[in-house]
Scaffold this motif. Structure first.
Motif, PDB file in Angstrom:
ATOM      1  N   ASN A 233     -46.088  59.774 -16.411  1.00 17.95           N
ATOM      2  CA  ASN A 233     -46.822  60.988 -16.028  1.00 17.95           C
ATOM      3  C   ASN A 233     -48.314  60.917 -16.304  1.00 17.95           C
ATOM      4  OD1 ASN A 233     -44.418  62.094 -15.254  1.00 17.95           O
ATOM      5  ND2 ASN A 233     -44.070  63.070 -17.254  1.00 17.95           N
ATOM      6  N   VAL A 234     -48.729  59.882 -17.031  1.00 14.03           N
ATOM      7  CA  VAL A 234     -50.140  59.844 -17.426  1.00 14.03           C
ATOM      8  C   VAL A 234     -50.912  58.702 -16.763  1.00 14.03           C
ATOM      9  CG1 VAL A 234     -49.695  60.977 -19.623  1.00 14.03           C
ATOM     10  CG2 VAL A 234     -49.692  58.486 -19.503  1.00 14.03           C
ATOM     11  N   MET A 235     -50.222  57.912 -15.928  1.00 17.20           N
ATOM     12  CA  MET A 235     -50.912  56.831 -15.226  1.00 17.20           C
ATOM     13  C   MET A 235     -50.609  56.927 -13.740  1.00 17.20           C
ATOM     14  SD  MET A 235     -50.172  53.856 -17.973  1.00 17.20           S
ATOM     15  CE  MET A 235     -51.036  52.442 -17.408  1.00 17.20           C
ATOM     16  N   THR A 236     -51.523  56.386 -12.925  1.00 16.23           N
ATOM     17  CA  THR A 236     -51.277  56.404 -11.483  1.00 16.23           C
ATOM     18  C   THR A 236     -50.133  55.437 -11.187  1.00 16.23           C
ATOM     19  OG1 THR A 236     -52.822  54.619 -11.059  1.00 16.23           O
ATOM     20  CG2 THR A 236     -53.723  56.834 -10.998  1.00 16.23           C
ATOM     21  N   PRO A 237     -49.346  55.713 -10.171  1.00 16.88           N
ATOM     22  CA  PRO A 237     -48.178  54.876  -9.885  1.00 16.88           C
ATOM     23  C   PRO A 237     -48.547  53.397  -9.711  1.00 16.88           C
ATOM     24  CG  PRO A 237     -48.144  56.861  -8.543  1.00 16.88           C
ATOM     25  CD  PRO A 237     -49.435  56.852  -9.260  1.00 16.88           C
ATOM     26  N   GLU A 238     -49.682  53.152  -9.052  1.00 14.67           N
ATOM     27  CA  GLU A 238     -50.046  51.740  -8.819  1.00 14.67           C
ATOM     28  C   GLU A 238     -50.477  51.059 -10.112  1.00 14.67           C
ATOM     29  OE1 GLU A 238     -53.486  54.211  -7.013  1.00 14.67           O
ATOM     30  OE2 GLU A 238     -51.323  54.371  -7.285  1.00 14.67           O
ATOM     31  N   ASP A 239     -51.121  51.836 -11.020  1.00 14.63           N
ATOM     32  CA  ASP A 239     -51.522  51.275 -12.314  1.00 14.63           C
ATOM     33  C   ASP A 239     -50.301  50.974 -13.177  1.00 14.63           C
ATOM     34  OD1 ASP A 239     -54.142  51.330 -11.790  1.00 14.63           O
ATOM     35  OD2 ASP A 239     -54.704  52.783 -13.362  1.00 14.63           O
ATOM     36  N   LEU A 240     -49.380  51.919 -13.163  1.00 12.33           N
ATOM     37  CA  LEU A 240     -48.254  51.891 -14.086  1.00 12.33           C
ATOM     38  C   LEU A 240     -47.536  50.546 -14.105  1.00 12.33           C
ATOM     39  CD1 LEU A 240     -46.761  53.854 -16.008  1.00 12.33           C
ATOM     40  CD2 LEU A 240     -45.162  54.267 -14.135  1.00 12.33           C
ATOM     41  N   ALA A 241     -47.104  50.083 -12.945  1.00 11.07           N
ATOM     42  CA  ALA A 241     -46.345  48.832 -12.856  1.00 11.07           C
ATOM     43  C   ALA A 241     -47.193  47.655 -13.329  1.00 11.07           C
ATOM     44  CB  ALA A 241     -45.882  48.614 -11.421  1.00 11.07           C
ATOM     45  N   ALA A 242     -48.452  47.644 -12.853  1.00 10.54           N
ATOM     46  CA  ALA A 242     -49.330  46.518 -13.177  1.00 10.54           C
ATOM     47  C   ALA A 242     -49.611  46.443 -14.673  1.00 10.54           C
ATOM     48  CB  ALA A 242     -50.638  46.649 -12.398  1.00 10.54           C
ATOM     49  N   ARG A 243     -49.829  47.634 -15.286  1.00  7.44           N
ATOM     50  CA  ARG A 243     -50.156  47.643 -16.710  1.00  7.44           C
ATOM     51  C   ARG A 243     -48.972  47.207 -17.557  1.00  7.44           C
ATOM     52  NH1 ARG A 243     -53.904  46.658 -15.098  1.00  7.44           N
ATOM     53  NH2 ARG A 243     -55.484  48.037 -14.241  1.00  7.44           N
ATOM     54  N   TRP A 244     -47.763  47.657 -17.236  1.00 10.43           N
ATOM     55  CA  TRP A 244     -46.585  47.254 -18.011  1.00 10.43           C
ATOM     56  C   TRP A 244     -46.352  45.766 -17.858  1.00 10.43           C
ATOM     57  CZ3 TRP A 244     -45.053  49.411 -22.039  1.00 10.43           C
ATOM     58  CH2 TRP A 244     -45.007  50.801 -22.185  1.00 10.43           C
ATOM     59  N   GLU A 245     -46.572  45.258 -16.655  1.00  9.69           N
ATOM     60  CA  GLU A 245     -46.385  43.821 -16.437  1.00  9.69           C
ATOM     61  C   GLU A 245     -47.345  43.049 -17.337  1.00  9.69           C
ATOM     62  OE1 GLU A 245     -46.271  42.694 -12.229  1.00  9.69           O
ATOM     63  OE2 GLU A 245     -46.878  40.696 -12.916  1.00  9.69           O
ATOM     64  N   GLN A 246     -48.588  43.542 -17.375  1.00  9.55           N
ATOM     65  CA  GLN A 246     -49.596  42.906 -18.218  1.00  9.55           C
ATOM     66  C   GLN A 246     -49.200  42.979 -19.690  1.00  9.55           C
ATOM     67  OE1 GLN A 246     -53.187  44.655 -16.686  1.00  9.55           O
ATOM     68  NE2 GLN A 246     -54.399  42.973 -17.494  1.00  9.55           N
ATOM     69  N   TRP A 247     -48.645  44.112 -20.104  1.00  8.00           N
ATOM     70  CA  TRP A 247     -48.231  44.307 -21.501  1.00  8.00           C
ATOM     71  C   TRP A 247     -47.173  43.273 -21.898  1.00  8.00           C
ATOM     72  CZ3 TRP A 247     -49.152  46.352 -26.109  1.00  8.00           C
ATOM     73  CH2 TRP A 247     -48.109  46.480 -27.014  1.00  8.00           C
ATOM     74  N   TYR A 248     -46.147  43.166 -21.062  1.00 12.03           N
ATOM     75  CA  TYR A 248     -45.054  42.234 -21.402  1.00 12.03           C
ATOM     76  C   TYR A 248     -45.549  40.799 -21.406  1.00 12.03           C
ATOM     77  CZ  TYR A 248     -41.951  46.215 -21.002  1.00 12.03           C
ATOM     78  OH  TYR A 248     -41.355  47.413 -21.197  1.00 12.03           O
ATOM     79  N   HIS A 249     -46.463  40.500 -20.524  1.00 12.37           N
ATOM     80  CA  HIS A 249     -47.048  39.174 -20.441  1.00 12.37           C
ATOM     81  C   HIS A 249     -47.794  38.848 -21.739  1.00 12.37           C
ATOM     82  CE1 HIS A 249     -48.843  35.690 -18.520  1.00 12.37           C
ATOM     83  NE2 HIS A 249     -50.017  36.080 -19.000  1.00 12.37           N
ATOM     84  N   HIS A 250     -48.604  39.821 -22.201  1.00 14.88           N
ATOM     85  CA  HIS A 250     -49.373  39.609 -23.416  1.00 14.88           C
ATOM     86  C   HIS A 250     -48.497  39.516 -24.643  1.00 14.88           C
ATOM     87  CE1 HIS A 250     -53.714  39.495 -23.013  1.00 14.88           C
ATOM     88  NE2 HIS A 250     -53.510  40.057 -21.846  1.00 14.88           N
ATOM     89  N   VAL A 251     -47.498  40.371 -24.679  1.00 12.10           N
ATOM     90  CA  VAL A 251     -46.585  40.392 -25.815  1.00 12.10           C
ATOM     91  C   VAL A 251     -45.906  39.034 -25.959  1.00 12.10           C
ATOM     92  CG1 VAL A 251     -44.373  41.323 -26.568  1.00 12.10           C
ATOM     93  CG2 VAL A 251     -46.204  42.866 -25.898  1.00 12.10           C
ATOM     94  N   ALA A 252     -45.541  38.460 -24.809  1.00 10.87           N
ATOM     95  CA  ALA A 252     -44.879  37.149 -24.819  1.00 10.87           C
ATOM     96  C   ALA A 252     -45.826  36.092 -25.363  1.00 10.87           C
ATOM     97  CB  ALA A 252     -44.428  36.795 -23.410  1.00 10.87           C
ATOM     98  N   GLU A 253     -47.077  36.204 -25.070  1.00  8.22           N
ATOM     99  CA  GLU A 253     -48.062  35.218 -25.532  1.00  8.22           C
ATOM    100  C   GLU A 253     -48.532  35.500 -26.948  1.00  8.22           C
ATOM    101  OE1 GLU A 253     -51.243  34.364 -22.923  1.00  8.22           O
ATOM    102  OE2 GLU A 253     -49.852  33.406 -21.512  1.00  8.22           O
ATOM    103  N   ASN A 254     -48.244  36.732 -27.421  1.00  8.09           N
ATOM    104  CA  ASN A 254     -48.595  37.127 -28.782  1.00  8.09           C
ATOM    105  C   ASN A 254     -50.103  37.061 -29.045  1.00  8.09           C
ATOM    106  OD1 ASN A 254     -47.395  38.259 -30.967  1.00  8.09           O
ATOM    107  ND2 ASN A 254     -47.435  36.370 -32.163  1.00  8.09           N
ATOM    108  N   LYS A 255     -50.865  37.396 -28.035  1.00 10.33           N
ATOM    109  CA  LYS A 255     -52.322  37.354 -28.192  1.00 10.33           C
ATOM    110  C   LYS A 255     -52.876  38.783 -28.100  1.00 10.33           C
ATOM    111  CE  LYS A 255     -53.297  34.213 -25.090  1.00 10.33           C
ATOM    112  NZ  LYS A 255     -53.876  33.176 -24.264  1.00 10.33           N
ATOM    113  N   PRO A 256     -53.984  39.040 -28.795  1.00 12.96           N
ATOM    114  CA  PRO A 256     -54.581  40.375 -28.710  1.00 12.96           C
ATOM    115  C   PRO A 256     -54.846  40.760 -27.247  1.00 12.96           C
ATOM    116  CG  PRO A 256     -55.680  39.108 -30.392  1.00 12.96           C
ATOM    117  CD  PRO A 256     -54.747  38.161 -29.688  1.00 12.96           C
ATOM    118  N   LEU A 257     -54.717  42.031 -26.996  1.00 10.89           N
ATOM    119  CA  LEU A 257     -54.789  42.516 -25.616  1.00 10.89           C
ATOM    120  C   LEU A 257     -55.926  43.532 -25.490  1.00 10.89           C
ATOM    121  CD1 LEU A 257     -53.389  43.394 -22.799  1.00 10.89           C
ATOM    122  CD2 LEU A 257     -52.169  45.028 -24.212  1.00 10.89           C
TER     123      LEU A 257
END
Lengths: 540, 150
Positions: free
Chosen positions: A216-240
């Motif tokens: 509810n707080v992000m635009t639909p197009e942002d939402l998917a892209a941002r979560w994808e980026q989050w999981y990607h970063h988490v996997a790499e364990n690097k500051p985001l």
């Protein structure tokens, strides 16, 4: 008075402590054993009474050793929160009163305060550094009993707990007062903690965000892209660090934020969770965009200026061309007119009727062409080079124009009404031409049904002056307004009204020359009103 | 005895020279004009007259657009030569041009005329030139010409 140690008086067990500590203080102060016992007995007596009848009591042991005063005292202060205590214990304290040098009992609303002063005999020097040592030795004093030990630990724990509570409150207040969202999050994106700003800004609680995954707080197009980026970063364990748009619940608008998150690991290097913050960078983003827009505008401006220069150049060339062309056209035309005039005057008798008609038409056409070239020449001459602004009385200009058109005015018996006109800085020859053109139009396009009535007056409008030319002639349809001021545009046939279609174009050019405008209003059959607006100060 | 009047006219246009001569002939003044085709010829003619101690023209009429030496250039030359500088010069142009008019006035021309459009006007112009030489006609001054310019 300086405090040395402090004992809370809760149970009978505390009496043992009171006795021990008082003896110890006496010993440190250099009292004889007898005097130590006397002081300890007095303090213990008071303490016993207070424990028995009082409520929430405490003992403070201290010393009064002012350098300026010859007498030094050991001081015991017992405080109790039961303010009805005085009467009940008064009898029990008779002995204690006798044992000390000074005894006072003060009863206040908060409770009772009993102070015992015990004089230190002799002339011992008691300096502050010694007192400091006493305080330390009391703190390091080994516990006299398991009870004493527990009590002491309890006290320490309580102090720690209070400090922790205080520090936690401070932390919360701090994070809540910072104008940013502070959070911790699990790798799977589940929020563990967030300060109050997250809910204040988004209007969503921690739980809501965890359930709807920030939908509810992000635009639909942002939402998917941002979560994808989050999981990607988490996997790499690097500051985001990433820029995201979050919807403000108050304005319902998305504003730019910068999200920064760092993995938090245990001693084995395993990531426990992520902490991070989200800062409002909308102003910066807007500024960046504005700067970018400005840069683009600047570029466009440069391009526009170049185009304007080109246009001006080509305009000037055109004007010069028009001038040269009309000038050179004039020469052969003059010959045509001259020869046809000559032929007509000397040889017309030799030509038949039809031939004479055609000859007349030819001469008429030549005359029109003379007029056309004459007007065109005048039109092309109107440009700023070689012109100078002059302070000019428009009343004089108007009178001259009327004078020049006298024949036409008299022929139609036109009434010309000229109100008082201002004095202005203008190009006089051109403005006279404008007056003449508008006036001659007003006479030319008069209505046969009525005597032409023409009014000229000025309206003062702050930075500009409006010159109004009003007539009661045939008027025109306003849909032709744009056309009227273009070169060679005519609204009537030549048979009805003669003219080259240059007059109003010239007026427009003259108005432009003064950085002014010309327009008109009319209703067919009721007359026309031409409005020339000129700035009071022409900027060249 | 009547004063001998000579008028020097310079025009590169053959037809205009012809019409001018015709106009003077029509008013019985065929010998008054001397017509040349440009400014150089004007100076040559004057030099010839001067050295032969002949009669200098009472008036010089110059077309503006002429090859080699234009009307204004010729005017400038004339006003720079002591012997000729007092000879009145009238500019005879095919169109009104206020800038040229200013220039000609500054260079010392007497007046500025627009070439006629009809035969009658030509006859009148020829008569005016002649009468001017006998001080029977005066041409309008530059200031009034420029003020009338629209």
């Amino acid at each position: 008075m300086q405090e040395i140690t402090h004992i809370s008086l809760d149970t009978d067990m505390d009496l043992v402590l009171v006795h021990k500590r008082t003896m110890k203080l006496g010993e440190l102060a250099g009292l004889s054993l007898a005097l130590q016992t006397t002081f300890a007995t007095a303090v213990s007596e008071v303490a016993r009474n207070v424990i028995e009848y009082g409520h929430d009591a405490s003992l403070m042991l201290g010393i009064m050793a002012d350098l300026k005063e010859p007498d030094k005292f050991l001081v015991a202060t017992i405080k109790d929160h039961n303010n009805n205590l005085t009467d009940r214990i008064n009898g029990g304290l008779v002995y204690a009163r006798k044992l000390v040098d000074k005894f006072s009992m003060i009863s206040t609303e908060a409770g009772v305060e009993i102070i015992l002063h015990f004089k230190i005999p002799g002339s011992q020097k008691i300096i502050s550094s010694r007192i400091e040592q006493w305080i330390i030795s009391f703190n390091l004093e080994p516990p006299v009993s398991p009870y004493d030990e527990i009590k002491r630990k309890n006290k320490q724990l309580q102090e720690l707990a209070e400090k922790l509570k205080e520090s936690e409150t401070q932390y919360k207040e701090l994070t809540n007062s910072l104008p940013m969202i502070i959070f911790s999050m699990r790798e799977d994106g589940e929020l563990l903690y967030a300060n109050s700003w997250l809910e204040e800004f988004t209007g969503e609680t921690l739980l809501q965000l965890n359930v709807n995954k920030w939908a509810n707080v992000m635009t639909p197009e942002d939402l998917a892209a941002r979560w994808e980026q989050w999981y990607h970063h988490v996997a790499e364990n690097k500051p985001l660090t990433q820029e995201i748009r979050l919807k403000n619940v108050l304005t319902n608008e998305y504003t730019w934020h910068q999200l920064s998150a760092f993995p938090l690991s245990d001693e084995n290097g395993k990531t426990l969770y992520w902490t991070g913050f989200i800062v409002d960078i909308h102003a910066r983003k807007v500024m960046e965009q504005t700067l970018k827009d400005n840069r683009e505008l600047q570029e466009i401006k440069v391009q526009m200026e170049e185009k304007v220069r080109e246009l001006k150049r080509s305009n000037l060339e055109l004007e010069q061309f028009a001038y040269a062309a009309s000038h050179d056209l004039q020469e052969p035309l003059r010959k045509i007119v001259f020869y046809s005039d000559y032929l007509y005057k000397n040889y017309s008798a030799l030509i038949d009727e039809r031939g004479q008609l055609y000859f007349n038409n030819m001469m008429g056409a030549s005359q029109r062409m003379i007029q056309l070239i004459h007007d065109l020449l005048n039109f092309s001459r109107i440009y700023r080079d070689n012109l100078y602004l002059e302070k000019t009385d428009l009343n004089v200009i108007a009178a001259e124009a009327v004078n020049d058109l006298e024949i036409g005015i008299n022929a139609k018996q036109a009434v010309i009404e000229i109100a008082h006109l201002p004095v202005m800085f203008i190009y006089p020859i051109q403005i006279r031409q404008l007056f003449q053109n508008l006036l001659s139009n007003a006479i030319k396009f008069s209505d046969e049904e009525r005597i032409p009535h023409i009014k000229i007056y000025a309206l003062n409008g702050g930075k500009e002056i409006q010159l109004i030319f009003e007539d009661n002639g045939v008027g025109f349809q306003e849909k032709h307004l744009d056309k009227m001021f273009s070169l060679f545009q005519r609204l009537h046939s030549r048979e009805k009204y003669e003219g080259t279609g240059i007059g109003l174009a010239m007026c427009k050019k003259i108005a432009d020359l003064h950085n002014g405008t010309i327009t008109a209003t009319s209703e067919p059959g009721t007359g026309a009103r031409f409005i020339v607006t000129l700035p009071k100060e022409v900027v060249v | 005895m009547e004063k001998v009047v000579k008028i020097l006219l310079a025009d590169d246009d053959l037809e205009d020279r012809y019409i001018m001569q015709d106009a003077f002939s029509a008013i019985n003044l065929a010998h008054v004009p001397f017509l040349v085709e440009d400014g150089e010829k004007v100076l040559e003619y004057l030099a010839q007259m001067h050295s032969d101690e002949g009669i200098l023209p009472s008036l010089v009429v110059l077309d503006l657009n002429m090859p080699r030496l234009s009307g204004t250039q010729t005017l400038r030359e004339l006003k720079n030569i002591e012997h000729y500088k007092d000879i009145p010069v009238i500019i005879f142009s095919s169109s009104l041009n206020v800038i040229e008019m200013h220039e000609c006035r500054q260079l010392g021309a007497l007046s500025y005329m627009v070439k006629p459009f009809t035969y009658e006007e030509y006859l009148l112009s020829a008569q005016h030139f002649y009468d001017f030489c006998l001080s029977k006609h005066s041409f309008p001054e530059f200031n009034s010409l420029i003020n009338n310019f629209k």
